[in-house]
Design a protein around this motif. Structure first.
Motif, mmCIF file in Angstrom:
data_model
loop_
_atom_site.group_PDB
_atom_site.id
_atom_site.type_symbol
_atom_site.label_atom_id
_atom_site.label_comp_id
_atom_site.label_asym_id
_atom_site.label_seq_id
_atom_site.Cartn_x
_atom_site.Cartn_y
_atom_site.Cartn_z
ATOM 1 N N PRO A 1 66.713 -1.248 -12.374
ATOM 2 C CA PRO A 1 67.242 -1.972 -13.301
ATOM 3 C C PRO A 1 67.103 -3.395 -13.858
ATOM 4 O O PRO A 1 67.228 -3.942 -14.977
ATOM 5 C CB PRO A 1 69.015 -2.138 -12.601
ATOM 6 N N THR B 1 73.327 -11.156 -10.448
ATOM 7 C CA THR B 1 74.114 -10.021 -10.036
ATOM 8 C C THR B 1 75.170 -10.135 -9.407
ATOM 9 O O THR B 1 76.044 -11.279 -9.641
ATOM 10 C CB THR B 1 73.195 -9.382 -8.783
ATOM 11 N N ARG C 1 76.878 -5.664 -5.682
ATOM 12 C CA ARG C 1 75.680 -4.866 -5.951
ATOM 13 C C ARG C 1 74.784 -5.862 -6.169
ATOM 14 O O ARG C 1 74.386 -6.311 -7.406
ATOM 15 C CB ARG C 1 75.927 -4.356 -7.647
ATOM 16 N N LYS D 1 71.308 -4.835 -8.393
ATOM 17 C CA LYS D 1 71.515 -4.507 -9.917
ATOM 18 C C LYS D 1 71.680 -5.905 -10.756
ATOM 19 O O LYS D 1 72.968 -6.340 -10.809
ATOM 20 C CB LYS D 1 72.472 -3.425 -10.039
#
Length: 184
Positions: free
Chosen positions: A15, A97, A101, A104
């Motif tokens: 991502p 982020t 997470r 990601k």
């Protein structure tokens, strides 16, 4: 396949690539944390637990220690800033982020051209400066920062400037192309 192997083989499915340019060659992705030292919550908790155990006969002290610990925990958690650093040939791309997470990214914060090494200070959690922000990086990622420092020293300054200039030119083309893209 691990993340580093995917990065080195050119797999662009992570991502983070959503926030990177087409010509960027990412050497590593490093999660970092801003704010207070990551062990500060542990110190607060151990101190409060010791105070609670030592003041068994004083319930009002225990209640005040528990409420202070809860307040301090909430303060530490809300003051923490979670970042993902993408170390490219010439730049550091800083992405925001979420706490749960850390790999990601949700937002691109900045793209900073690297002109000097990180200079990690610390042992378990090393302190680095990226732009004007002080970040804490865990020991397992220190080797990635050291590799990026070695690449920075080895690469000639003109090569670093060229890749950063290429990124900016491609970004400007995207902006110009997207100016008239909205429907009226």
């Amino acid at each position: 396949m691990g993340l580093l192997k995917r990065l080195r083989t050119g797999d662009r499915t992570h991502p983070a690539y959503e926030f990177l340019g087409e010509g960027d060659h990412v050497h590593s992705l490093v999660p970092a944390q801003g704010g207070l030292h990551p062990f500060s919550l542990l110190v607060i908790s151990v101190g409060a637990l010791a105070g609670i155990v030592l003041t068994v006969d004083l319930p009002w002290v225990q209640i005040s220690l528990i409420s202070t610990t809860v307040f301090a925990t909430a303060a530490v958690l809300t003051m923490s800033r979670y970042r993902l650093l993408a170390l490219t040939d010439a730049d550091v791309v800083v992405m925001r982020t979420r706490a749960l997470r850390p790999a990601k990214p949700v937002e691109l914060l900045s793209r900073i051209e690297r002109v000097e090494p990180f200079g990690i200070r610390g042992s378990a959690w090393g302190q680095i400066f990226v732009g004007t922000e002080k970040l804490w990086v865990h020991r397992r990622y220190h080797k990635h920062l050291d590799e990026a420092d070695a690449l920075l020293v080895a690469a000639p300054r003109s090569m670093r400037a060229a890749s950063s200039t290429a990124y900016r030119a491609a970004r400007a083309k995207k902006k110009v192309r997207n100016v008239g893209g909205r429907h009226r």
